[in-house]
Design a protein around this motif. Structure first.
Motif, PDB file in Angstrom:
ATOM      1  N   PRO A 123       0.555  -1.429   0.032  1.00 32.85           N
ATOM      2  CA  PRO A 123       0.109   0.369   0.140  1.00 32.85           C
ATOM      3  C   PRO A 123       0.975   1.301  -0.074  1.00 32.85           C
ATOM      4  CG  PRO A 123      -0.965  -1.253   1.551  1.00 32.85           C
ATOM      5  CD  PRO A 123       0.432  -1.809   1.202  1.00 32.85           C
ATOM      6  N   PHE A 124       2.329   1.032   1.027  1.00 35.74           N
ATOM      7  CA  PHE A 124       3.096   2.384   0.853  1.00 35.74           C
ATOM      8  C   PHE A 124       3.257   2.729  -0.674  1.00 35.74           C
ATOM      9  CE2 PHE A 124       7.353   5.094   1.303  1.00 35.74           C
ATOM     10  CZ  PHE A 124       6.844   5.285   1.952  1.00 35.74           C
ATOM     11  N   SER A 125       3.925   2.050  -1.488  1.00 38.37           N
ATOM     12  CA  SER A 125       4.726   1.582  -2.280  1.00 38.37           C
ATOM     13  C   SER A 125       3.259   2.337  -3.550  1.00 38.37           C
ATOM     14  CB  SER A 125       5.612   0.980  -2.786  1.00 38.37           C
ATOM     15  OG  SER A 125       6.299   0.734  -1.911  1.00 38.37           O
ATOM     16  N   LEU A 126       2.091   1.517  -3.356  1.00 43.22           N
ATOM     17  CA  LEU A 126       1.832   1.942  -4.212  1.00 43.22           C
ATOM     18  C   LEU A 126       1.133   3.282  -4.642  1.00 43.22           C
ATOM     19  CD1 LEU A 126       0.489   0.574  -7.528  1.00 43.22           C
ATOM     20  CD2 LEU A 126      -1.879  -0.436  -5.934  1.00 43.22           C
ATOM     21  N   THR A 127       0.956   3.498  -3.346  1.00 40.07           N
ATOM     22  CA  THR A 127       0.157   5.275  -3.420  1.00 40.07           C
ATOM     23  C   THR A 127       1.106   5.771  -3.361  1.00 40.07           C
ATOM     24  OG1 THR A 127      -1.344   4.428  -1.605  1.00 40.07           O
ATOM     25  CG2 THR A 127      -1.146   6.307  -1.629  1.00 40.07           C
ATOM     26  N   GLY A 128       2.477   5.777  -3.538  1.00 41.81           N
ATOM     27  CA  GLY A 128       3.377   6.693  -3.625  1.00 41.81           C
ATOM     28  C   GLY A 128       3.760   6.647  -4.951  1.00 41.81           C
ATOM     29  N   ARG A 129       3.351   5.212  -6.087  1.00 40.85           N
ATOM     30  CA  ARG A 129       3.420   5.238  -7.380  1.00 40.85           C
ATOM     31  C   ARG A 129       2.102   6.567  -8.100  1.00 40.85           C
ATOM     32  NH1 ARG A 129       6.807   2.802 -10.447  1.00 40.85           N
ATOM     33  NH2 ARG A 129       5.560   3.587 -11.684  1.00 40.85           N
ATOM     34  N   LEU A 130       1.337   6.455  -7.383  1.00 43.71           N
ATOM     35  CA  LEU A 130       0.428   6.230  -7.841  1.00 43.71           C
ATOM     36  C   LEU A 130      -0.734   8.092  -7.315  1.00 43.71           C
ATOM     37  CD1 LEU A 130      -2.364   3.961  -7.881  1.00 43.71           C
ATOM     38  CD2 LEU A 130      -0.545   4.583  -9.880  1.00 43.71           C
ATOM     39  N   LEU A 131       0.440   8.607  -6.959  1.00 38.08           N
ATOM     40  CA  LEU A 131       0.040   9.759  -6.439  1.00 38.08           C
ATOM     41  C   LEU A 131      -0.016  10.862  -7.471  1.00 38.08           C
ATOM     42  CD1 LEU A 131       0.267  11.645  -3.871  1.00 38.08           C
ATOM     43  CD2 LEU A 131       2.349  12.333  -4.184  1.00 38.08           C
ATOM     44  N   PRO A 132       1.130  11.184  -8.915  1.00 35.51           N
ATOM     45  CA  PRO A 132       0.640  12.275  -9.203  1.00 35.51           C
ATOM     46  C   PRO A 132      -0.844  12.202  -9.698  1.00 35.51           C
ATOM     47  CG  PRO A 132       2.440  11.409  -9.636  1.00 35.51           C
ATOM     48  CD  PRO A 132       1.962  11.028  -8.571  1.00 35.51           C
ATOM     49  N   LEU A 133      -0.979  10.423 -10.079  1.00 34.00           N
ATOM     50  CA  LEU A 133      -2.776  10.043 -10.729  1.00 34.00           C
ATOM     51  C   LEU A 133      -3.958  10.464  -9.795  1.00 34.00           C
ATOM     52  CD1 LEU A 133      -1.593   7.338 -12.654  1.00 34.00           C
ATOM     53  CD2 LEU A 133      -2.133   9.466 -13.950  1.00 34.00           C
ATOM     54  N   ARG A 161      13.482   3.670   3.790  1.00 35.84           N
ATOM     55  CA  ARG A 161      15.171   2.715   3.236  1.00 35.84           C
ATOM     56  C   ARG A 161      14.705   1.602   2.458  1.00 35.84           C
ATOM     57  NH1 ARG A 161      16.333   5.293   8.553  1.00 35.84           N
ATOM     58  NH2 ARG A 161      15.769   3.242   9.648  1.00 35.84           N
ATOM     59  N   LEU A 162      13.900   1.170   2.707  1.00 36.09           N
ATOM     60  CA  LEU A 162      13.237  -0.494   1.842  1.00 36.09           C
ATOM     61  C   LEU A 162      12.857  -0.386   0.840  1.00 36.09           C
ATOM     62  CD1 LEU A 162      11.900  -2.195   5.143  1.00 36.09           C
ATOM     63  CD2 LEU A 162      13.960  -3.226   4.189  1.00 36.09           C
ATOM     64  N   ARG A 163      11.721   0.858   0.399  1.00 35.56           N
ATOM     65  CA  ARG A 163      11.480   0.255  -0.923  1.00 35.56           C
ATOM     66  C   ARG A 163      12.057   1.829  -1.146  1.00 35.56           C
ATOM     67  NH1 ARG A 163       6.920  -2.476  -2.554  1.00 35.56           N
ATOM     68  NH2 ARG A 163       7.958  -4.660  -2.088  1.00 35.56           N
ATOM     69  N   GLY A 164      12.887   2.784  -0.901  1.00 37.28           N
ATOM     70  CA  GLY A 164      13.053   4.328  -1.878  1.00 37.28           C
ATOM     71  C   GLY A 164      11.884   5.696  -0.939  1.00 37.28           C
ATOM     72  N   PRO A 165      12.213   6.749  -1.599  1.00 39.46           N
ATOM     73  CA  PRO A 165      11.374   7.640  -1.354  1.00 39.46           C
ATOM     74  C   PRO A 165      10.246   7.060  -1.278  1.00 39.46           C
ATOM     75  CG  PRO A 165      13.235   8.494  -2.813  1.00 39.46           C
ATOM     76  CD  PRO A 165      13.434   6.825  -2.780  1.00 39.46           C
ATOM     77  N   PHE A 166       9.207   7.952  -0.771  1.00 39.58           N
ATOM     78  CA  PHE A 166       7.769   7.460  -0.857  1.00 39.58           C
ATOM     79  C   PHE A 166       6.377   7.871  -2.320  1.00 39.58           C
ATOM     80  CE2 PHE A 166       3.119   9.405  -1.420  1.00 39.58           C
ATOM     81  CZ  PHE A 166       2.281   7.799  -0.979  1.00 39.58           C
ATOM     82  N   ALA A 167       7.158   8.909  -2.896  1.00 41.49           N
ATOM     83  CA  ALA A 167       7.115   9.406  -4.338  1.00 41.49           C
ATOM     84  C   ALA A 167       7.837  10.636  -5.158  1.00 41.49           C
ATOM     85  CB  ALA A 167       5.894  10.354  -3.854  1.00 41.49           C
ATOM     86  N   ALA A 168       7.347  10.476  -6.011  1.00 42.42           N
ATOM     87  CA  ALA A 168       8.020  11.858  -6.582  1.00 42.42           C
ATOM     88  C   ALA A 168       8.181  13.014  -6.214  1.00 42.42           C
ATOM     89  CB  ALA A 168       9.014  11.064  -8.829  1.00 42.42           C
ATOM     90  N   PRO A 169       8.244  14.268  -7.006  1.00 38.55           N
ATOM     91  CA  PRO A 169       7.953  15.564  -6.602  1.00 38.55           C
ATOM     92  C   PRO A 169       7.101  15.861  -7.836  1.00 38.55           C
ATOM     93  CG  PRO A 169      10.610  15.415  -5.929  1.00 38.55           C
ATOM     94  CD  PRO A 169      10.523  14.001  -6.934  1.00 38.55           C
ATOM     95  N   VAL A 170       6.005  15.731  -7.948  1.00 39.26           N
ATOM     96  CA  VAL A 170       5.016  16.119  -8.308  1.00 39.26           C
ATOM     97  C   VAL A 170       5.385  17.808  -8.904  1.00 39.26           C
ATOM     98  CG1 VAL A 170       2.412  16.741  -8.506  1.00 39.26           C
ATOM     99  CG2 VAL A 170       3.193  15.170  -7.024  1.00 39.26           C
ATOM    100  N   ARG A 171       6.150  17.936  -9.851  1.00 40.68           N
ATOM    101  CA  ARG A 171       6.205  18.876 -10.984  1.00 40.68           C
ATOM    102  C   ARG A 171       5.304  20.108 -10.616  1.00 40.68           C
ATOM    103  NH1 ARG A 171       9.391  15.106 -12.085  1.00 40.68           N
ATOM    104  NH2 ARG A 171      11.599  14.952 -11.045  1.00 40.68           N
TER     105      ARG A 171
END
Length: 280
Positions: A106-116, A264-274
């Motif tokens: 849930p942490f990673s999927l939410t982060g990856r989909l944050l821009p959407l 630390r396990l998965r990298g930053p939650f989300a890339a900055p939304v530009r």
């Protein structure tokens, strides 16, 4: 009509919830591991099925890519994938399976989909459990053990399940604090008769199933919280009722530490939304 990403949609209450959401006219991306079940559900709902293992980062990446192909914004993300195993197992990345599925996914999927999510309705619903309070067959409140987060030293299937559900709830509340533009909630759907306990001795779970809800009954609060206009942002629900979760789930120091460990396990939650117009 809402654009919905449904993780853990192909069986049990997930399948029943997906069928109801499709009947109500929503557009779905359905995520699961079973290709046959997924293809059948896609035919029944008109949604797109994405076969992926959410326990590993490559699976998360694949889902995010497929969602971006179908939607230019996500209105609702439902994180429903779950596991329970009698013995300790690890993913291909060497991470304990409960931790990977209930918290990291849930942490990673939410982060990856944050821009959407920022371009859409931005609602995140995490399917949790009252087990976050106390483990089955064990007395005492559940706490996060940072000295044994992957349950290497003392694996108990019910304790590990409960701790990872508590981790998911800590993530839910911290997500609400960090991204107030999103609408976030977690829920316990009730004790539902599913195949999660299929690997346990039948005698150990048979009595529990006598009082369990059907998958359709368990799906009802998931559908409700995903679509209702009356959702209380940042709340935990026991089925349809807003409820205070365990004291441990509101410990902000623990939530902050868990977020740091997770990154630390998965990298930053989300890339900055530009795009500044997204305000997310």
């Amino acid at each position: 009509m809402s654009r919905i990403v449904f993780a853990g949609a192909t069986s049990g209450l997930g399948r029943q919830a997906a069928l109801r959401l499709a009947k109500d006219g929503h557009d779905l991306v359905l995520v699961g591991r079973d290709a046959d079940k997924g293809a059948r559900l896609a035919r029944e709902t008109g949604g797109r099925f994405v076969r992926a293992d959410l326990a590993v980062s490559t699976g998360i990446d694949h889902v995010a890519e497929q969602v971006a192909e179908r939607f230019d914004g996500v209105d609702i993300l439902i994180n429903n994938a779950g596991v329970m195993t009698p013995e300790r197992r690890v993913t291909g990345e060497g991470i304990e399976l409960n931790l990977a599925v209930h918290h990291l996914a849930p942490f990673s999927l939410t982060g990856r989909l944050l821009p959407l999510l920022c371009r859409g309705g931005g609602r995140v619903v995490n399917v949790n459990s009252e087990g976050h309070r106390q483990s089955m067959f064990r007395a005492g409140p559940v706490r996060i053990d940072f000295d044994d987060l992957p349950s290497e030293r003392n694996f108990d299937p019910f304790v590990t399940y409960s701790r990872t559900k508590l981790a998911n709830l800590l993530f839910t509340y911290e997500l609400r604090r960090r991204y107030p533009q999103l609408t976030v909630a977690a829920l316990h759907p009730g004790f539902v008769r599913t195949d999660l306990g299929r690997e346990f001795p039948r005698a150990r779970v048979a009595m529990l199933h006598l009082t369990a809800l059907s998958a359709r009954q368990g799906a009802a609060p998931v559908v409700h919280l995903a679509t209702t206009r009356d959702l209380v942002n940042g709340a935990y629900y026991n089925r349809f009722t807003k409820t205070r979760s365990s004291d441990a789930s509101y410990d902000r120091d623990t939530a902050l530490r868990l977020w740091e460990v997770t990154e630390r396990l998965r990298g930053p939650f989300a890339a900055p939304v530009r795009d500044p117009s997204l305000d997310c």
